[in-house]
Design a protein around this motif. Structure first.
Motif, PDB file in Angstrom:
ATOM      1  N   UNK A   1       3.724   5.070  -5.227  1.00 20.89           N
ATOM      2  CA  UNK A   1       4.974   5.657  -4.868  1.00 20.89           C
ATOM      3  C   UNK A   1       6.071   4.838  -5.526  1.00 20.89           C
ATOM      4  N   UNK A   2       6.965   5.513  -6.187  1.00 19.82           N
ATOM      5  CA  UNK A   2       8.074   4.843  -6.859  1.00 19.82           C
ATOM      6  C   UNK A   2       9.222   4.625  -5.872  1.00 19.82           C
ATOM      7  N   UNK A  13      10.171  -0.656  -7.758  1.00 27.17           N
ATOM      8  CA  UNK A  13       8.826  -0.899  -7.251  1.00 27.17           C
ATOM      9  C   UNK A  13       7.965   0.337  -7.473  1.00 27.17           C
ATOM     10  N   UNK A  14       6.695   0.108  -7.853  1.00 26.42           N
ATOM     11  CA  UNK A  14       5.716   1.193  -7.952  1.00 26.42           C
ATOM     12  C   UNK A  14       4.442   0.710  -7.281  1.00 26.42           C
ATOM     13  N   UNK A  15       3.965   1.496  -6.322  1.00 28.15           N
ATOM     14  CA  UNK A  15       2.742   1.175  -5.595  1.00 28.15           C
ATOM     15  C   UNK A  15       1.780   2.351  -5.739  1.00 28.15           C
ATOM     16  N   UNK A  20      -3.026   0.994  -3.035  1.00 27.19           N
ATOM     17  CA  UNK A  20      -1.959   0.121  -2.561  1.00 27.19           C
ATOM     18  C   UNK A  20      -1.543  -0.959  -3.537  1.00 27.19           C
ATOM     19  N   UNK A  21      -2.152  -0.970  -4.707  1.00 26.41           N
ATOM     20  CA  UNK A  21      -1.808  -1.986  -5.716  1.00 26.41           C
ATOM     21  C   UNK A  21      -0.355  -1.805  -6.155  1.00 26.41           C
ATOM     22  N   UNK A  56      -0.596   7.065  -9.064  1.00 23.19           N
ATOM     23  CA  UNK A  56      -1.898   6.410  -9.083  1.00 23.19           C
ATOM     24  C   UNK A  56      -1.950   5.394 -10.217  1.00 23.19           C
ATOM     25  N   UNK A  57      -2.607   4.259  -9.946  1.00 21.52           N
ATOM     26  CA  UNK A  57      -2.889   3.322 -11.031  1.00 21.52           C
ATOM     27  C   UNK A  57      -4.007   3.929 -11.880  1.00 21.52           C
TER      28      UNK A  57
END
Length: 80
Positions: A1-2, A13-15, A20-21, A56-57
């Motif tokens: 999530x940005x 922030x980007x998660x 959760x990374x 997503x990573x």
């Protein structure tokens, strides 16, 4: 999530919504690729007129698409 700064609108922030990374940013620019999904559900769904978005990573993207019955279409592109 940005997550964006309210005032400057800069990405702060980007998660990854899956694992959760927290992805690394340099001056508000991700230094890792992100799969960003943004969809507006239509009238024939149970999510009528809801907008869903998530990030997503690359590792989580790979795990998710590995389970697809029909793989995503992949094409090569060149930079503009």
């Amino acid at each position: 999530m940005k997550t964006y700064d309210k005032d400057s609108k800069k990405l702060i922030r980007v998660v990854c919504n899956c694992c959760g990374k927290e992805l690394t940013l340099m001056d508000g620019i991700p230094v890792e690729d992100i799969c960003s999904v943004d969809t507006l559900w239509g009238y024939f769904s149970k999510k009528d007129m809801e907008r869903h978005n998530f990030d997503l990573c690359e590792s989580c993207y790979d795990k998710i698409v590995a389970g697809f019955k029909v793989p995503p279409k992949i094409t090569d592109t060149t930079e503009l």
